[in-house]
Design a protein around this motif. Structure first.
Motif, PDB file in Angstrom:
ATOM      1  N   HIS A 117      30.807  -0.854  52.494  1.00  0.00           N
ATOM      2  CA  HIS A 117      29.603  -1.414  51.887  1.00  0.00           C
ATOM      3  C   HIS A 117      28.446  -0.442  51.911  1.00  0.00           C
ATOM      4  O   HIS A 117      27.511  -0.561  51.149  1.00  0.00           O
ATOM      5  CB  HIS A 117      29.203  -2.695  52.614  1.00  0.00           C
ATOM      6  CG  HIS A 117      30.097  -3.839  52.299  1.00  0.00           C
ATOM      7  ND1 HIS A 117      30.612  -4.675  53.252  1.00  0.00           N
ATOM      8  CD2 HIS A 117      30.585  -4.264  51.125  1.00  0.00           C
ATOM      9  CE1 HIS A 117      31.377  -5.563  52.671  1.00  0.00           C
ATOM     10  NE2 HIS A 117      31.386  -5.339  51.395  1.00  0.00           N
ATOM     11  N   ILE A 163      24.780  -0.884  49.793  1.00  0.00           N
ATOM     12  CA  ILE A 163      24.019  -2.122  49.637  1.00  0.00           C
ATOM     13  C   ILE A 163      22.569  -1.954  50.072  1.00  0.00           C
ATOM     14  O   ILE A 163      21.748  -2.806  49.809  1.00  0.00           O
ATOM     15  CB  ILE A 163      24.674  -3.310  50.382  1.00  0.00           C
ATOM     16  CG1 ILE A 163      25.018  -2.926  51.811  1.00  0.00           C
ATOM     17  CG2 ILE A 163      25.910  -3.798  49.676  1.00  0.00           C
ATOM     18  CD1 ILE A 163      25.520  -4.089  52.625  1.00  0.00           C
ATOM     19  N   TRP A 182      23.303  -2.663  44.599  1.00  0.00           N
ATOM     20  CA  TRP A 182      24.760  -2.781  44.526  1.00  0.00           C
ATOM     21  C   TRP A 182      25.180  -3.990  45.351  1.00  0.00           C
ATOM     22  O   TRP A 182      24.686  -4.191  46.462  1.00  0.00           O
ATOM     23  CB  TRP A 182      25.433  -1.518  45.065  1.00  0.00           C
ATOM     24  CG  TRP A 182      26.908  -1.486  44.843  1.00  0.00           C
ATOM     25  CD1 TRP A 182      27.557  -1.722  43.674  1.00  0.00           C
ATOM     26  CD2 TRP A 182      27.917  -1.185  45.807  1.00  0.00           C
ATOM     27  NE1 TRP A 182      28.913  -1.585  43.847  1.00  0.00           N
ATOM     28  CE2 TRP A 182      29.160  -1.265  45.152  1.00  0.00           C
ATOM     29  CE3 TRP A 182      27.894  -0.866  47.161  1.00  0.00           C
ATOM     30  CZ2 TRP A 182      30.358  -1.036  45.797  1.00  0.00           C
ATOM     31  CZ3 TRP A 182      29.090  -0.638  47.795  1.00  0.00           C
ATOM     32  CH2 TRP A 182      30.309  -0.713  47.121  1.00  0.00           C
ATOM     33  N   ASP A 183      26.085  -4.798  44.817  1.00  0.00           N
ATOM     34  CA  ASP A 183      26.495  -5.989  45.558  1.00  0.00           C
ATOM     35  C   ASP A 183      27.712  -5.739  46.440  1.00  0.00           C
ATOM     36  O   ASP A 183      28.216  -6.647  47.084  1.00  0.00           O
ATOM     37  CB  ASP A 183      26.767  -7.151  44.599  1.00  0.00           C
ATOM     38  CG  ASP A 183      27.885  -6.857  43.624  1.00  0.00           C
ATOM     39  OD1 ASP A 183      28.463  -5.765  43.716  1.00  0.00           O
ATOM     40  OD2 ASP A 183      28.183  -7.710  42.770  1.00  0.00           O
ATOM     41  N   LYS A 185      30.789  -4.853  45.616  1.00  0.00           N
ATOM     42  CA  LYS A 185      32.098  -5.300  45.154  1.00  0.00           C
ATOM     43  C   LYS A 185      32.899  -4.228  44.423  1.00  0.00           C
ATOM     44  O   LYS A 185      33.949  -3.815  44.885  1.00  0.00           O
ATOM     45  CB  LYS A 185      31.928  -6.533  44.277  1.00  0.00           C
ATOM     46  CG  LYS A 185      31.749  -7.768  45.153  1.00  0.00           C
ATOM     47  CD  LYS A 185      31.463  -8.998  44.351  1.00  0.00           C
ATOM     48  CE  LYS A 185      31.054 -10.122  45.295  1.00  0.00           C
ATOM     49  NZ  LYS A 185      30.063 -11.004  44.694  1.00  0.00           N
ATOM     50  N   GLN A 191      24.077  -3.477  39.942  1.00  0.00           N
ATOM     51  CA  GLN A 191      23.319  -4.592  39.389  1.00  0.00           C
ATOM     52  C   GLN A 191      21.855  -4.227  39.197  1.00  0.00           C
ATOM     53  O   GLN A 191      21.264  -3.577  40.050  1.00  0.00           O
ATOM     54  CB  GLN A 191      23.415  -5.814  40.314  1.00  0.00           C
ATOM     55  CG  GLN A 191      24.722  -6.559  40.220  1.00  0.00           C
ATOM     56  CD  GLN A 191      25.886  -5.742  40.763  1.00  0.00           C
ATOM     57  OE1 GLN A 191      25.728  -5.047  41.756  1.00  0.00           O
ATOM     58  NE2 GLN A 191      27.021  -5.792  40.106  1.00  0.00           N
ATOM     59  N   ASP A 231      19.289 -15.580  37.269  1.00  0.00           N
ATOM     60  CA  ASP A 231      19.237 -16.037  38.655  1.00  0.00           C
ATOM     61  C   ASP A 231      18.687 -17.456  38.682  1.00  0.00           C
ATOM     62  O   ASP A 231      17.644 -17.740  38.094  1.00  0.00           O
ATOM     63  CB  ASP A 231      18.325 -15.096  39.461  1.00  0.00           C
ATOM     64  CG  ASP A 231      18.474 -15.338  40.942  1.00  0.00           C
ATOM     65  OD1 ASP A 231      19.128 -16.326  41.307  1.00  0.00           O
ATOM     66  OD2 ASP A 231      17.953 -14.521  41.720  1.00  0.00           O
ATOM     67  N   ASN A 240      24.712  -6.842  35.089  1.00  0.00           N
ATOM     68  CA  ASN A 240      25.786  -6.000  35.592  1.00  0.00           C
ATOM     69  C   ASN A 240      25.803  -4.714  34.788  1.00  0.00           C
ATOM     70  O   ASN A 240      25.937  -4.751  33.566  1.00  0.00           O
ATOM     71  CB  ASN A 240      27.110  -6.733  35.393  1.00  0.00           C
ATOM     72  CG  ASN A 240      27.846  -6.880  36.681  1.00  0.00           C
ATOM     73  OD1 ASN A 240      27.552  -6.164  37.640  1.00  0.00           O
ATOM     74  ND2 ASN A 240      28.800  -7.782  36.706  1.00  0.00           N
TER      75      ASN A 240
ATOM     76  N   SER B 136      27.253 -13.313  54.006  1.00  0.00           N
ATOM     77  CA  SER B 136      27.669 -13.557  52.628  1.00  0.00           C
ATOM     78  C   SER B 136      28.986 -12.851  52.331  1.00  0.00           C
ATOM     79  O   SER B 136      29.661 -13.142  51.366  1.00  0.00           O
ATOM     80  CB  SER B 136      26.593 -13.081  51.671  1.00  0.00           C
ATOM     81  OG  SER B 136      26.250 -11.762  51.952  1.00  0.00           O
TER      82      SER B 136
END
Lengths: 274, 168
Positions: A117, A163, A182-183, A185, A191, A231, A240, B136
């Protein structure tokens, strides 16, 4: 007194464990806070040296793709050069502003990570070449990240696939700003958040760096819009963004030394102090 | 006594080198990477010095963290594993494990397998929880722990089989 010593001797292992655990947890927590307090980074002599040696060997395996990429970039630059009105004219220096506002250091990624991450890159140029924390790192396709730690010969970079990373970006055609995050994933997507609903955007629009940050010059490519969400809480867009860069395959990169940077940082510091 | 020390130092350096140069670059499906360097802690002599093991695993984790820019997560995970090792021994081999000299690098029995499995699970779970630190990602953590555990386990057992030292 005797009992205290006895207690310490009996539990020496446990005490040692707790002591070392304390140190390691401190290191962990410090690395999670955003401020540059990381004591242990790969920008030191040992790990930088090892990574450079390993990279020297690895480089031979993909010489061909790297050469192709460089040739494509060369062709692009050449076409820019030839399509100028006067190819022989040298740009005149602006007498008011002096030299051009940013300078570029060529560097090489000697270690790349993209599977956790919080991803960091290690570059093989450091303070000796004038690299300092908070400088932007790009390549010919788009942005890569921001310099985090430096040593005399190496530096680490917070990748955009981290992240903790947050970069000012905008939509190229409409100039609406947002933050790029960045999420955690996918390595191909980041993002863009906090884009107001007023912005008219469509799939496939280009996202570039905004002019609000000191780190990157304006209009450096990032990617194209892949999906658009809203959101539920803030009613801002979440976009994205499909990256131009393949972050899993990086070779030569450019570090941007902004000439205005010191001045801007000093100015902001002054304002904060007042 | 001296030869065990030398063997351990050799193992320490070799496992770290292999981990950093080869296994850190392995990413199956993007996020599964094995950590066979914890074999050092698993294979440490059963009756060896416990504070020595704690300090050695601290250094082991610290070097790993340095190379992977991860703050202190490997250090913490290694320390936790080193500290809980005697308890895992008790769980897998029964209470009197210290008297019957347990040899780990030998034929795989259910006891040995359960010991290695538990060690790897404890290490990986600590590692991935500290890595994400945000709830999360809890499903993500569980998935990563599970897949990486399987992967590390396979590689650990392969390595043990490959370098069986006392083949008589």
């Amino acid at each position: 007194m005797q009992q205290i010593f006895n207690f310490i001797f009996k539990n020496s292992n446990r005490i040692l464990f707790l002591l070392l655990l304390g140190i390691s947890l401190t290191l962990t927590i410090q690395s999670h806070s955003f401020h540059r307090s990381k004591i242990i980074s790969s920008a030191n002599f040992l790990s930088g040296g090892v990574y450079e040696k390993v990279n020297n060997i690895n480089e031979y395996l993909n010489l061909k793709t790297q050469n192709d990429a460089l040739a494509v970039e060369n062709a692009k630059l050449k076409s820019l050069l030839f399509n100028k009105k006067d190819t022989t004219a040298i740009k005149k220096l602006d007498s008011l502003k002096g030299v051009k506002p940013s300078d570029i250091v060529v560097s090489k990624v000697i270690h790349n990570s993209y599977n956790s991450h919080e991803n960091y890159l290690t570059l093989n140029s450091g303070e000796l070449e004038g690299v300092k924390p908070d400088m932007g790192v790009i390549n010919d396709l788009g942005i890569i990240g921001i310099v985090d730690n430096t040593s005399p010969r190496y530096s680490t970079v917070v990748s955009i696939l981290n992240i903790k990373s947050q970069i000012n970006a905008k939509i190229k055609k409409s100039n609406h700003f947002g933050s790029l995050i960045w999420d955690g994933k996918s390595t191909g997507f980041v993002q863009l958040i906090d884009v107001p609903r007023l912005a008219s955007i469509r799939k496939g629009d280009t996202i570039v760096t905004g002019g609000q940050s000191v780190i990157f010059p304006e209009n450096i490519g990032i990617g194209t819009i892949a999906n658009i969400y809203t959101d539920n809480k803030t009613h801002y867009y979440i976009i994205n963004v499909k990256l131009f860069n393949d972050m899993t395959n990086l070779g030569h990169v450019y570090i941007i030394k902004s000439k205005d940077r010191e001045e801007l940082i000093n100015l902001e510091k002054k304002e904060k102090n007042e | 006594m001296n030869s065990t020390l030398l063997v351990n130092i050799f193992r320490f350096v070799l496992l770290l080198a292999v981990q950093i140069i080869i296994f850190n670059n392995m990413n199956f499906l993007g996020y599964i990477s094995p950590f066979p360097y914890l074999l050092f802690i698993i294979l440490y002599p059963v009756n060896g010095n416990k504070s020595g093991l704690l300090i050695a695993s601290f250094l082991l984790g610290l070097i790993m963290d340095m190379f992977s820019n991860s703050g202190g997560i490997h250090t913490t995970a290694c320390l936790v594993l080193a500290y809980f090792r005697p308890f895992i021994f008790k769980f897998s081999f029964g209470l009197s494990y210290e008297y019957q000299t347990v040899k780990l690098n030998d034929v795989l029995t259910p006891e040995r397998f359960s010991f290695i499995l538990l060690s790897v699970v404890i290490h990986h779970f600590t590692l991935f929880i500290l890595e994400a630190f945000q709830f999360s990602f809890i499903l993500d953590i569980l998935l990563r722990t599970l897949l990486s555990t399987v992967f590390t386990l396979l590689i650990c057992i392969t390595i043990i089989y490959l370098i069986k030292p006392n083949k008589r």
